[in-house]
Design a protein around this motif. Structure first.
Motif, PDB file in Angstrom:
ATOM      1  N   MET A 127       0.854  -1.191   0.000  1.00  0.00           N
ATOM      2  CA  MET A 127       0.000   0.000   0.000  1.00  0.00           C
ATOM      3  C   MET A 127       0.892   1.244   0.000  1.00  0.00           C
ATOM      4  O   MET A 127       1.861   1.314   0.752  1.00  0.00           O
ATOM      5  N   PRO A 128       0.589   2.232  -0.840  1.00  0.00           N
ATOM      6  CA  PRO A 128       1.372   3.472  -0.813  1.00  0.00           C
ATOM      7  C   PRO A 128       1.366   4.062   0.601  1.00  0.00           C
ATOM      8  O   PRO A 128       0.345   4.057   1.285  1.00  0.00           O
ATOM      9  N   ILE A 183      -0.853   6.045   5.933  1.00  0.00           N
ATOM     10  CA  ILE A 183      -0.948   7.110   6.932  1.00  0.00           C
ATOM     11  C   ILE A 183      -2.386   7.573   7.064  1.00  0.00           C
ATOM     12  O   ILE A 183      -2.877   7.817   8.174  1.00  0.00           O
ATOM     13  N   LYS A 184      -3.092   7.667   5.952  1.00  0.00           N
ATOM     14  CA  LYS A 184      -4.506   8.065   5.991  1.00  0.00           C
ATOM     15  C   LYS A 184      -5.326   7.046   6.781  1.00  0.00           C
ATOM     16  O   LYS A 184      -6.225   7.422   7.534  1.00  0.00           O
ATOM     17  N   THR A 187      -2.705   4.571  16.625  1.00  0.00           N
ATOM     18  CA  THR A 187      -1.317   5.034  16.605  1.00  0.00           C
ATOM     19  C   THR A 187      -0.382   4.062  15.906  1.00  0.00           C
ATOM     20  O   THR A 187       0.759   4.402  15.630  1.00  0.00           O
ATOM     21  N   ASP A 188      -0.862   2.862  15.654  1.00  0.00           N
ATOM     22  CA  ASP A 188      -0.089   1.900  14.869  1.00  0.00           C
ATOM     23  C   ASP A 188      -1.037   0.895  14.239  1.00  0.00           C
ATOM     24  O   ASP A 188      -2.192   0.784  14.643  1.00  0.00           O
ATOM     25  N   ILE A 189      -0.529   0.227  13.223  1.00  0.00           N
ATOM     26  CA  ILE A 189      -1.389  -0.682  12.468  1.00  0.00           C
ATOM     27  C   ILE A 189      -0.541  -1.843  11.931  1.00  0.00           C
ATOM     28  O   ILE A 189       0.602  -1.629  11.520  1.00  0.00           O
ATOM     29  N   PRO A 190      -1.081  -3.057  11.971  1.00  0.00           N
ATOM     30  CA  PRO A 190      -0.332  -4.194  11.433  1.00  0.00           C
ATOM     31  C   PRO A 190      -0.105  -4.050   9.923  1.00  0.00           C
ATOM     32  O   PRO A 190      -0.962  -3.535   9.202  1.00  0.00           O
ATOM     33  N   VAL A 191       1.047  -4.510   9.491  1.00  0.00           N
ATOM     34  CA  VAL A 191       1.364  -4.583   8.059  1.00  0.00           C
ATOM     35  C   VAL A 191       1.390  -6.061   7.696  1.00  0.00           C
ATOM     36  O   VAL A 191       2.013  -6.868   8.384  1.00  0.00           O
ATOM     37  N   VAL A 192       0.649  -6.411   6.637  1.00  0.00           N
ATOM     38  CA  VAL A 192       0.543  -7.811   6.232  1.00  0.00           C
ATOM     39  C   VAL A 192       0.985  -7.980   4.782  1.00  0.00           C
ATOM     40  O   VAL A 192       0.966  -7.039   3.999  1.00  0.00           O
ATOM     41  N   SER A 193       1.379  -9.206   4.473  1.00  0.00           N
ATOM     42  CA  SER A 193       1.778  -9.539   3.098  1.00  0.00           C
ATOM     43  C   SER A 193       0.520  -9.697   2.248  1.00  0.00           C
ATOM     44  O   SER A 193      -0.602  -9.677   2.768  1.00  0.00           O
ATOM     45  N   ALA A 216       5.789  12.361   1.022  1.00  0.00           N
ATOM     46  CA  ALA A 216       5.948  10.973   1.469  1.00  0.00           C
ATOM     47  C   ALA A 216       5.595  10.067   0.306  1.00  0.00           C
ATOM     48  O   ALA A 216       4.544  10.202  -0.307  1.00  0.00           O
ATOM     49  N   LYS A 217       6.503   9.162  -0.024  1.00  0.00           N
ATOM     50  CA  LYS A 217       6.218   8.244  -1.112  1.00  0.00           C
ATOM     51  C   LYS A 217       6.790   6.884  -0.772  1.00  0.00           C
ATOM     52  O   LYS A 217       7.467   6.717   0.241  1.00  0.00           O
ATOM     53  N   GLY A 218       6.519   5.918  -1.576  1.00  0.00           N
ATOM     54  CA  GLY A 218       6.928   4.561  -1.290  1.00  0.00           C
ATOM     55  C   GLY A 218       5.731   3.780  -0.769  1.00  0.00           C
ATOM     56  O   GLY A 218       4.587   4.204  -0.910  1.00  0.00           O
TER      57      GLY A 218
END
Length: 84
Positions: free
Chosen positions: A20-21, A26-27, A35-41, A69-71
């Motif tokens: 995800m961009p 961030i949105k 304040t944080d969120i899991p990142v999944v494959s 901010a990019k990536g």
């Protein structure tokens, strides 16, 4: 009655995919009020956590273009967060 984890936890969880961009990720943090969120494959496997600190680090240290901010979320999440 003693409080339990079940009583304190939010049963609704949200996650972002590693591809995800970063601006979209961030949105999601902002829209969900977290304040944080899991990142999944792509297969839904847990990879780590994208936190406000990770996002602030991006702003402070910049990217190739510090004005934008990019990536992807996968480029910025922390994989050293303990999980069960």
């Amino acid at each position: 009655m003693k409080p339990t984890v079940r009583m304190m936890m939010n049963p609704e969880t949200h996650a972002v995919s590693a591809d995800m961009p970063i601006r979209e990720a961030i949105k999601v943090l902002i829209d969900q009020g977290v304040t944080d969120i899991p990142v999944v494959s792509g297969e839904g496997d847990y990879l780590g956590v994208l936190s406000e600190v990770d996002c602030l680090r991006l702003i402070a240290e910049g990217d190739d273009n510090a004005n934008e901010a990019k990536g992807t979320a996968g480029a910025y999440y922390s994989s050293t967060v303990p999980h069960v």
